[in-house]
Scaffold this motif. Structure first.
Motif, PDB file in Angstrom:
ATOM      1  N   VAL A 274       9.965  10.674 -12.851  1.00 43.27           N
ATOM      2  CA  VAL A 274       8.716  10.205 -13.453  1.00 43.27           C
ATOM      3  C   VAL A 274       8.270   8.884 -12.856  1.00 43.27           C
ATOM      4  O   VAL A 274       7.088   8.698 -12.538  1.00 43.27           O
ATOM      5  N   ALA A 275       9.205   7.946 -12.698  1.00 45.36           N
ATOM      6  CA  ALA A 275       8.806   6.597 -12.305  1.00 45.36           C
ATOM      7  C   ALA A 275       9.986   5.836 -11.722  1.00 45.36           C
ATOM      8  O   ALA A 275      11.151   6.127 -12.020  1.00 45.36           O
ATOM      9  N   THR A 276       9.650   4.856 -10.897  1.00 46.75           N
ATOM     10  CA  THR A 276      10.625   3.863 -10.446  1.00 46.75           C
ATOM     11  C   THR A 276      10.217   2.507 -11.013  1.00 46.75           C
ATOM     12  O   THR A 276       9.035   2.243 -11.236  1.00 46.75           O
ATOM     13  N   PHE A 277      11.207   1.629 -11.216  1.00 45.55           N
ATOM     14  CA  PHE A 277      10.955   0.297 -11.760  1.00 45.55           C
ATOM     15  C   PHE A 277      11.688  -0.736 -10.903  1.00 45.55           C
ATOM     16  O   PHE A 277      12.880  -0.603 -10.637  1.00 45.55           O
ATOM     17  N   SER A 278      10.942  -1.758 -10.477  1.00 45.60           N
ATOM     18  CA  SER A 278      11.485  -2.799  -9.621  1.00 45.60           C
ATOM     19  C   SER A 278      11.129  -4.180 -10.155  1.00 45.60           C
ATOM     20  O   SER A 278      10.287  -4.318 -11.041  1.00 45.60           O
ATOM     21  N   GLY A 279      11.748  -5.192  -9.580  1.00 47.97           N
ATOM     22  CA  GLY A 279      11.434  -6.589  -9.873  1.00 47.97           C
ATOM     23  C   GLY A 279      11.125  -7.291  -8.561  1.00 47.97           C
ATOM     24  O   GLY A 279      10.282  -6.873  -7.801  1.00 47.97           O
ATOM     25  N   HIS A 280      11.820  -8.406  -8.316  1.00 47.29           N
ATOM     26  CA  HIS A 280      11.822  -9.090  -7.027  1.00 47.29           C
ATOM     27  C   HIS A 280      10.594  -9.957  -6.792  1.00 47.29           C
ATOM     28  O   HIS A 280      10.728 -11.140  -6.461  1.00 47.29           O
ATOM     29  N   ASP A 281       9.392  -9.405  -6.950  1.00 47.31           N
ATOM     30  CA  ASP A 281       8.152 -10.155  -6.735  1.00 47.31           C
ATOM     31  C   ASP A 281       7.666 -10.667  -8.087  1.00 47.31           C
ATOM     32  O   ASP A 281       7.040  -9.934  -8.854  1.00 47.31           O
ATOM     33  N   HIS A 282       7.934 -11.925  -8.374  1.00 46.42           N
ATOM     34  CA  HIS A 282       7.766 -12.469  -9.722  1.00 46.42           C
ATOM     35  C   HIS A 282       6.326 -12.467 -10.209  1.00 46.42           C
ATOM     36  O   HIS A 282       6.078 -12.493 -11.412  1.00 46.42           O
ATOM     37  N   ASP A 283       5.381 -12.484  -9.292  1.00 47.00           N
ATOM     38  CA  ASP A 283       3.973 -12.595  -9.675  1.00 47.00           C
ATOM     39  C   ASP A 283       3.245 -11.254  -9.668  1.00 47.00           C
ATOM     40  O   ASP A 283       2.019 -11.209  -9.544  1.00 47.00           O
ATOM     41  N   ASN A 284       3.996 -10.164  -9.794  1.00 48.88           N
ATOM     42  CA  ASN A 284       3.417  -8.828  -9.921  1.00 48.88           C
ATOM     43  C   ASN A 284       4.030  -8.120 -11.124  1.00 48.88           C
ATOM     44  O   ASN A 284       5.241  -8.241 -11.355  1.00 48.88           O
ATOM     45  N   ASP A 285       3.198  -7.374 -11.876  1.00 50.10           N
ATOM     46  CA  ASP A 285       3.774  -6.545 -12.950  1.00 50.10           C
ATOM     47  C   ASP A 285       2.969  -5.265 -13.205  1.00 50.10           C
ATOM     48  O   ASP A 285       2.943  -4.747 -14.311  1.00 50.10           O
ATOM     49  N   TRP A 286       2.326  -4.712 -12.155  1.00 47.78           N
ATOM     50  CA  TRP A 286       1.494  -3.527 -12.290  1.00 47.78           C
ATOM     51  C   TRP A 286       2.284  -2.261 -11.961  1.00 47.78           C
ATOM     52  O   TRP A 286       3.386  -2.304 -11.409  1.00 47.78           O
ATOM     53  N   CYS A 287       1.678  -1.119 -12.296  1.00 41.70           N
ATOM     54  CA  CYS A 287       2.191   0.204 -11.936  1.00 41.70           C
ATOM     55  C   CYS A 287       1.105   0.951 -11.148  1.00 41.70           C
ATOM     56  O   CYS A 287      -0.078   0.687 -11.317  1.00 41.70           O
ATOM     57  N   PHE A 288       1.512   1.899 -10.329  1.00 45.52           N
ATOM     58  CA  PHE A 288       0.532   2.792  -9.698  1.00 45.52           C
ATOM     59  C   PHE A 288       1.109   4.195  -9.594  1.00 45.52           C
ATOM     60  O   PHE A 288       2.330   4.378  -9.597  1.00 45.52           O
ATOM     61  N   LYS A 289       0.208   5.181  -9.543  1.00 41.10           N
ATOM     62  CA  LYS A 289       0.609   6.572  -9.341  1.00 41.10           C
ATOM     63  C   LYS A 289       0.400   6.927  -7.881  1.00 41.10           C
ATOM     64  O   LYS A 289      -0.720   6.875  -7.366  1.00 41.10           O
ATOM     65  N   TRP A 290       1.482   7.316  -7.217  1.00 43.54           N
ATOM     66  CA  TRP A 290       1.407   7.670  -5.812  1.00 43.54           C
ATOM     67  C   TRP A 290       1.116   9.169  -5.701  1.00 43.54           C
ATOM     68  O   TRP A 290       2.013  10.001  -5.786  1.00 43.54           O
ATOM     69  N   ASP A 291      -0.151   9.499  -5.522  1.00 43.82           N
ATOM     70  CA  ASP A 291      -0.567  10.892  -5.469  1.00 43.82           C
ATOM     71  C   ASP A 291      -1.473  11.181  -4.275  1.00 43.82           C
ATOM     72  O   ASP A 291      -2.245  12.131  -4.284  1.00 43.82           O
ATOM     73  N   SER A 292      -1.364  10.352  -3.246  1.00 49.96           N
ATOM     74  CA  SER A 292      -2.230  10.536  -2.074  1.00 49.96           C
ATOM     75  C   SER A 292      -1.539   9.961  -0.846  1.00 49.96           C
ATOM     76  O   SER A 292      -0.427   9.432  -0.927  1.00 49.96           O
ATOM     77  N   LYS A 293      -2.208  10.065   0.273  1.00 50.43           N
ATOM     78  CA  LYS A 293      -1.699   9.484   1.513  1.00 50.43           C
ATOM     79  C   LYS A 293      -1.979   7.986   1.511  1.00 50.43           C
ATOM     80  O   LYS A 293      -3.100   7.553   1.214  1.00 50.43           O
ATOM     81  N   LEU A 294      -0.989   7.191   1.825  1.00 53.69           N
ATOM     82  CA  LEU A 294      -1.156   5.743   1.888  1.00 53.69           C
ATOM     83  C   LEU A 294      -1.082   5.281   3.334  1.00 53.69           C
ATOM     84  O   LEU A 294      -0.417   5.915   4.168  1.00 53.69           O
ATOM     85  N   PRO A 295      -1.756   4.183   3.669  1.00 57.79           N
ATOM     86  CA  PRO A 295      -1.783   3.723   5.067  1.00 57.79           C
ATOM     87  C   PRO A 295      -0.390   3.408   5.596  1.00 57.79           C
ATOM     88  O   PRO A 295       0.450   2.854   4.885  1.00 57.79           O
ATOM     89  N   GLU A 296      -0.151   3.813   6.845  1.00 58.05           N
ATOM     90  CA  GLU A 296       1.080   3.504   7.574  1.00 58.05           C
ATOM     91  C   GLU A 296       2.321   4.123   6.946  1.00 58.05           C
ATOM     92  O   GLU A 296       3.441   3.654   7.173  1.00 58.05           O
TER      93      GLU A 296
END
Length: 401
Positions: A274-296
């Motif tokens: 369903v989902a992955t959850f990460s930290g590391h980048d302290h100034d981010n806290d959003w989610c996205f659905k990967w359902d398309s082609k992404l650059p590179e």
């Protein structure tokens, strides 16, 4: 929006390690990311208070410590792993089980993650494991099953939680070694990906069907950076987007060499993830659905959701209000609809979303970007400010800037 709750303890029998849905059919996980203990005693106390406040507001059955528990560079080898006791004290007080991933700051010249792991396993409530052995595998690679509420003879898991060690930091020095710090790879090792693939196949063979699952890993994969480049919408992907994603294998000098491609491919080939959850980048806290082609990227998303937690500790950089991501599983909907929100240190809720088939298309309220110690920024004018931010965003999207 989730209501604020009074504190309730998740009681377990001594030595009981089985995770089960509650009698109401739900299972809630509270994620603390980037606690960064050891930098300063007062900061450590404030970080414990953040954990206390959040756990007092939620009915939690499992806590995930998703990397950078300790700032290893701030420790001395004689006492480094002892900081783990401070990290887990709020969880021990509540008799809550927890599971850890280790982050890049959890391995440094004076902090050996193997020692931290051994100390952690002294606690009966620690569910952290090491299922992969190898010189470059890291430590916290394992999975935990969650079972339906009901008779204990029901041996089919309803949900699987996967945990991966994205490593990073530096190798700890041996006694008497005063040499140059040696960096560790900062991506999930290929040996772990092989274990993950084989274990998935074994579970499928054992139970005759894919089991819905989540994955926790401290450093995000490159897909999150690729999506960030396309633009994180403040209404479709509500949250703080204030920092460049520093993915696995990221290097400001020398570039990125797709070290996390094997893991990305394995994640996309996991039916029911369903989902992955990460930290590391302290100034981010959003989610996205990967359902398309992404650059590179050579892979096309299959609808997997990829989320950040929230910077939880007072150690480390950043001054956004501290908090912890909440994950609510329901044994009736399982993989089809999962609710998630961030509980902030002041008790308020931020970014309450449903990770379902229409996430990424649904519209949510703009997130208040509050700072530490503040309930909100410019309370009389914040709504107007965020309206102008949204209008500017839509203008840029419309005209292709």
């Amino acid at each position: 929006m989730p209501a604020r709750r009074s504190i309730t303890k998740y009681q377990r029998q001594a030595g009981e390690q089985t995770l089960r849905f509650n009698e109401n059919g739900t299972f809630q996980i509270s994620v603390f990311s980037d606690l960064h203990f050891a930098e300063d005693h007062e900061k450590d106390k404030k970080s414990q208070q953040v954990m206390d406040k959040i756990l007092s507001s939620e009915d939690v059955q499992l806590v995930v410590l998703n990397g950078d528990l300790i700032s290893g560079e701030a420790t001395h080898s004689s006492n480094s792993s002892a900081y783990l006791d401070r990290v887990v004290a709020p969880l021990v007080d509540r008799n809550l089980p927890w599971a850890s991933t280790y982050g890049n700051h959890d391995s440094e010249v004076n902090l050996d993650p193997e020692e931290t792991f051994r100390r952690e396993k002294n606690y009966t409530n620690s569910l952290t494991q090491k299922m992969v052995s190898g010189p470059t595998s890291g430590i916290t690679n394992y999975y935990l099953p969650i079972f339906r509420h009901g008779p204990s003879n029901n041996t089919d898991p309803a949900f699987i939680l996967w945990f991966f060690d994205s490593q990073g930091g530096h190798y700890p020095r041996a006694a008497g070694d005063n040499g140059t710090a040696v960096p560790r790879q900062d991506w999930v090792d290929d040996s772990v990906v092989k274990w993950f693939t084989n274990t998935k196949s074994r579970l499928l063979s054992t139970y005759g069907k894919p089991i819905p699952s989540l994955a926790f890993v401290h450093i995000p994969v490159y897909a999150m950076r690729a999506f960030q480049v396309t633009g994180v919408s403040p209404t479709s992907e509500p949250g703080i987007n204030n920092e460049r994603v520093q993915q696995q294998g990221y290097a400001s000098k020398g570039g990125y060499e797709a070290q996390d491609y094997p893991l990305i491919k394995a994640l996309l080939n996991t039916t029911g993830l369903v989902a992955t959850f990460s930290g590391h980048d302290h100034d981010n806290d959003w989610c996205f659905k990967w359902d398309s082609k992404l650059p590179e990227l050579n892979f096309t998303g299959n609808g997997i959701n990829m989320c950040y937690g929230r910077h939880s500790g007072y150690g480390g950089y950043g001054d956004w209000a501290r908090g912890g991501r909440q994950i609510m599983l329901d044994q009736e909907s399982l993989a089809s609809d999962m609710q998630s929100w961030v509980r902030l240190e002041d008790g308020s809720v931020s970014g309450n979303v449903h990770l379902n088939a229409t996430y990424g298309q649904d519209r949510y309220q703009l997130v208040e970007r509050s700072r530490s110690g503040q309930a909100e920024v410019a309370p009389h004018y914040s709504s107007l400010v965020y309206l102008w931010v949204f209008m500017f965003y839509m203008f840029m999207q419309t005209f292709g800037f």
